[in-house]
Design an enzyme around this catalytic site. Structure first.
Site, PDB file in Angstrom:
ATOM      1  CD  GLU A 257       0.073 -18.326  -2.078  1.00 55.42           C
ATOM      2  OE1 GLU A 257      -0.174 -19.523  -1.848  1.00 55.42           O
ATOM      3  OE2 GLU A 257      -0.548 -17.663  -2.919  1.00 55.42           O
ATOM      4  CB  CYS A 291       4.547 -24.445   2.403  1.00 55.35           C
ATOM      5  SG  CYS A 291       5.150 -24.085   0.751  1.00 55.35           S
TER       6      CYS A 291
HETATM    7  P1  NDP Z   1       5.987 -17.126  10.123  1.00 53.32           P
HETATM    8  O1  NDP Z   1       4.526 -17.006   9.968  1.00 53.32           O
HETATM    9  O2  NDP Z   1       6.545 -17.295  11.471  1.00 53.32           O
HETATM   10  O3  NDP Z   1       6.729 -15.846   9.489  1.00 53.32           O
HETATM   11  C1  NDP Z   1       6.542 -15.453   8.143  1.00 53.32           C
HETATM   12  C2  NDP Z   1       6.970 -14.009   7.996  1.00 53.32           C
HETATM   13  O4  NDP Z   1       6.055 -13.171   8.705  1.00 53.32           O
HETATM   14  C3  NDP Z   1       8.341 -13.729   8.577  1.00 53.32           C
HETATM   15  O5  NDP Z   1       9.004 -12.774   7.774  1.00 53.32           O
HETATM   16  C4  NDP Z   1       7.989 -13.167   9.935  1.00 53.32           C
HETATM   17  O6  NDP Z   1       9.001 -12.366  10.481  1.00 53.32           O
HETATM   18  C5  NDP Z   1       6.775 -12.327   9.582  1.00 53.32           C
HETATM   19  N1  NDP Z   1       5.924 -11.969  10.711  1.00 53.32           N
HETATM   20  C6  NDP Z   1       5.905 -12.492  11.969  1.00 53.32           C
HETATM   21  N2  NDP Z   1       4.939 -11.887  12.712  1.00 53.32           N
HETATM   22  C7  NDP Z   1       4.337 -10.976  11.912  1.00 53.32           C
HETATM   23  C8  NDP Z   1       3.260 -10.049  12.087  1.00 53.32           C
HETATM   24  N3  NDP Z   1       2.606  -9.948  13.242  1.00 53.32           N
HETATM   25  N4  NDP Z   1       2.907  -9.270  11.043  1.00 53.32           N
HETATM   26  C9  NDP Z   1       3.530  -9.394   9.853  1.00 53.32           C
HETATM   27  N5  NDP Z   1       4.554 -10.242   9.625  1.00 53.32           N
HETATM   28  C10 NDP Z   1       4.949 -11.036  10.642  1.00 53.32           C
HETATM   29  O7  NDP Z   1       6.433 -18.336   9.161  1.00 53.32           O
HETATM   30  P2  NDP Z   1       7.879 -18.944   8.981  1.00 53.32           P
HETATM   31  O8  NDP Z   1       8.832 -17.891   8.546  1.00 53.32           O
HETATM   32  O9  NDP Z   1       8.212 -19.758  10.171  1.00 53.32           O
HETATM   33  O10 NDP Z   1       7.649 -19.901   7.716  1.00 53.32           O
HETATM   34  C11 NDP Z   1       7.155 -21.197   7.821  1.00 53.32           C
HETATM   35  C12 NDP Z   1       5.683 -21.218   7.441  1.00 53.32           C
HETATM   36  O11 NDP Z   1       5.513 -20.693   6.135  1.00 53.32           O
HETATM   37  C13 NDP Z   1       5.125 -22.630   7.396  1.00 53.32           C
HETATM   38  O12 NDP Z   1       3.846 -22.650   7.979  1.00 53.32           O
HETATM   39  C14 NDP Z   1       5.032 -22.913   5.904  1.00 53.32           C
HETATM   40  O13 NDP Z   1       4.069 -23.873   5.566  1.00 53.32           O
HETATM   41  C15 NDP Z   1       4.693 -21.557   5.363  1.00 53.32           C
HETATM   42  N6  NDP Z   1       5.023 -21.444   3.957  1.00 53.32           N
HETATM   43  C16 NDP Z   1       4.014 -21.382   3.043  1.00 53.32           C
HETATM   44  C17 NDP Z   1       4.290 -21.372   1.693  1.00 53.32           C
HETATM   45  C18 NDP Z   1       3.187 -21.316   0.683  1.00 53.32           C
HETATM   46  O14 NDP Z   1       3.466 -21.030  -0.475  1.00 53.32           O
HETATM   47  N7  NDP Z   1       1.939 -21.574   1.029  1.00 53.32           N
HETATM   48  C19 NDP Z   1       5.672 -21.404   1.200  1.00 53.32           C
HETATM   49  C20 NDP Z   1       6.658 -21.436   2.244  1.00 53.32           C
HETATM   50  C21 NDP Z   1       6.335 -21.457   3.575  1.00 53.32           C
HETATM   51  P3  NDP Z   1      10.088 -13.061  11.473  1.00 53.32           P
HETATM   52  O15 NDP Z   1      10.670 -14.255  10.739  1.00 53.32           O
HETATM   53  O16 NDP Z   1      11.073 -12.003  11.621  1.00 53.32           O
HETATM   54  O17 NDP Z   1       9.345 -13.463  12.695  1.00 53.32           O
END
Ligand code: NDP
Length: 514
Positions: A257, A291
């Site tokens: 997602e 999102c």
């Molecule tokens: P990120 O992609 O930065 O992070 C998402 C999660 O992935 C965090 O827990 C992050 O950890 C973790 N992460 C980071 N690097 C890695 C890796 N290499 N491998 C595995 N996990 C990793 O997104 P955000 O947290 O900034 O969230 C915002 C984004 O999420 C926006 O693009 C938004 O549109 C999307 N979103 C989508 C939704 C949907 O239903 N389609 C709903 C809500 C949000 P850490 O934070 O510790 O870096």
């Protein structure tokens, strides 16, 4: 466990570093408020070995949880739902402390989460119980069943923007389907994540069926490599690519997602007051950090001027600050402010006009609501996810032009249409996984429908019947109950049997429909 005995009791001690930025302090992750910098809580950091150990513990716990069956799992999940519901204000306060979002916004989110949990718990048996499959003509001897078995251990990686509702949309469905879950919350919202895990443990204390592992991206990456049987990721499209690449090594199935650039179309027969109110809310709720936030509006020429003036009037009344009941709070992730600033500056440099806000709206950690018009289609803000309280409005000749522009995005998460006669038809033609008609983000409040995106917005789905199946392995069991009419699956079949098979096939399948 969080170091706070009661994470809902907050402190006022400031954390060193940029307010809201995640701080790693020895073997702990310290979470802070994005405005005041006050410490919200601290959780133990996991390393790759601890992530693998959590997955190992979950495997055993998952077997126990699966064996409980639908009825007992439902009972436990509904108790968890009631536990969270008793604490709605408390969890909204905790979300405000950790993300800055206004309390009312947090309450709306938490109610959405308990409604999601309730739906998953109540519908898992109906959707996932063993069912008969029909007989087929050339194998009438076979009685067939389809089962939906749990994967075992599901890894869930979540973002910070809706730290209760978004992970719940995976966790509740994975648990209801009989899996154990290892959850990696965002480093910006670990305390809220830990609170979810701790309250679940109050109703399922026997085994670690739901665990949290904390840390930055490397902990998420470790979870992808730790032997989970399925991974559900919610976050940006850029990270989604890394997650898929990591999971590809072991062919671990993934649900993605990801980001969005959702559009709203205002047709010529729309109720303009409703459209203006919904456009403002859909774009600016949670300070645009959604999102499925509306980032682009396409309004048909005949209603454009009136729609714009009503929307601007509504947006001008909104309050942005860190008081409890403000309309918009701060930007949670410090680095996102620069993305928003870049998008606004780029649009203005290319000739866009700010009817509300503009360059001066960016006052870290706040960004005040901004409404831009006359934005050229190649501006960054029309192509990339902004994830801030900024709305663009474009004038279009008709709904067809609106659709063409709305659909010209790599993303395809949600979308909205305002109108009467043609609105549902337009919504169906939006290139997106979800669409709302005369409602801003209506699908967000309805956990009975699947949540999914197309293109760069995602793969697979959470929520709804499909969401429950997403966390289950489909298993077909075929039982021979009689002698086959034509023995086709034995070396003892004869030439005559093959002739009869051909005759059967001709009778049943040989005729072309007129
Ligand atoms: P990120 O992609 O930065 O992070 C998402 C999660 O992935 C965090 O827990 C992050 O950890 C973790 N992460 C980071 N690097 C890695 C890796 N290499 N491998 C595995 N996990 C990793 O997104 P955000 O947290 O900034 O969230 C915002 C984004 O999420 C926006 O693009 C938004 O549109 C999307 N979103 C989508 C939704 C949907 O239903 N389609 C709903 C809500 C949000 P850490 O934070 O510790 O870096």
């Amino acid at each position: 466990m969080s170091k706070h005995a009661d994470p809902l009791a907050l402190t006022e001690t400031p954390v060193a570093g940029h307010p809201g930025a995640a701080v790693f302090d020895g073997d702990h992750l310290v979470s802070s408020n994005p405005v005041t910098g006050a410490e919200v809580g601290r959780v133990p950091l996991a390393d790759a070995g601890e992530v693998a150990a959590a997955v190992e513990r979950a495997r055993e716990a998952g077997r126990w949880w699966a064996d409980l069956g639908f009825a007992e799992r439902r009972r436990r999940l509904l108790r968890w739902r009631a536990r969270i519901t008793r604490e709605l204000s408390g969890i909204a306060e905790l979300m405000r402390a950790e993300t800055g979002k206004p309390v009312d916004q947090g309450v709306v989110e938490a109610v959405g989460a308990v409604s999601t949990l309730d739906w998953a718990a109540r519908h898992a048996r109906r959707v996932l119980r063993r069912r008969r499959a029909g007989r087929v003509l050339v194998a009438l001897e076979a009685a067939s069943r389809v089962e939906y078995q749990p994967y075992g251990v599901v890894g869930v990686i979540g973002p910070w923007n809706y730290p209760v509702l978004v992970p719940m949309s995976s966790i509740a469905y994975a648990l209801a389907a009989g899996n154990a879950v290892v959850y990696k919350p965002s480093e910006y919202t670990p305390v809220v994540g830990q609170w979810l895990v701790d309250t679940f443990a109050e109703v399922v204390g026997e085994h670690p069926v739901l665990q949290a592992v904390h840390g930055g991206g490397e902990v998420g990456s470790a979870l992808c490599h730790a032997g989970v049987d399925k991974l559900s990721f919610t976050g940006s499209t850029a990270t989604a690519r890394k997650v898929m690449a990591a999971c590809a090594q072991s062919l671990t199935p993934v649900t993605i997602e990801a980001g969005g650039k959702d559009a709203m179309i205002v047709d010529s027969d729309a109720d303009l007051d409703k459209a203006a109110d919904s456009g403002a809310w859909g774009a600016l709720t949670n300070s645009g950090q959604s999102c499925v936030g509306i980032e682009r509006v396409y309004a048909v020429d005949s209603v454009y001027d009136e729609f714009v003036s009503r929307l601007v009037a509504k947006v001008q009344q909104l309050r942005t600050d860190h008081t409890e009941h403000s309309d918009l709070g701060p930007i949670t992730m410090p680095a996102q402010v620069e993305v928003i600033r870049r998008h606004i500056d780029d649009a203005l440099a290319r000739g866009a006009r700010a009817l509300v806000g503009g360059a001066s709206a960016v006052q870290p950690p706040f960004v005040h609501p901004t409404v831009l018009v006359d934005v050229p289609p190649d501006a960054l803000i029309m192509r990339e996810e902004t994830f801030g309280p900024v709305l663009t409005i474009s004038r279009v000749a008709d709904a067809d032009e609106a659709l063409r522009l709305a659909n010209g995005s790599a993303y395809g998460l949600g979308g909205a249409v305002f109108g009467r006669k043609r609105a549902v038809g337009i919504a169906r033609r939006l290139r997106s996984g979800m669409a709302s008609v005369n409602h801003p983000l209506g699908f967000a409040g309805v956990p009975s429908v699947p949540w999914s995106g197309v293109g760069s917005s995602g793969i697979g789905r959470v929520r709804g019947d499909d969401g429950l199946r997403e966390f289950s392995q489909t298993k077909s069991v075929v039982v021979r109950q009689a002698r086959p009419v034509v023995p086709w699956s034995t070396f003892e079949r004869t030439g005559k049997d093959i002739e009869r098979l051909i005759t059967f096939a001709r009778i049943f399948y040989g005729r072309s429909p007129r």
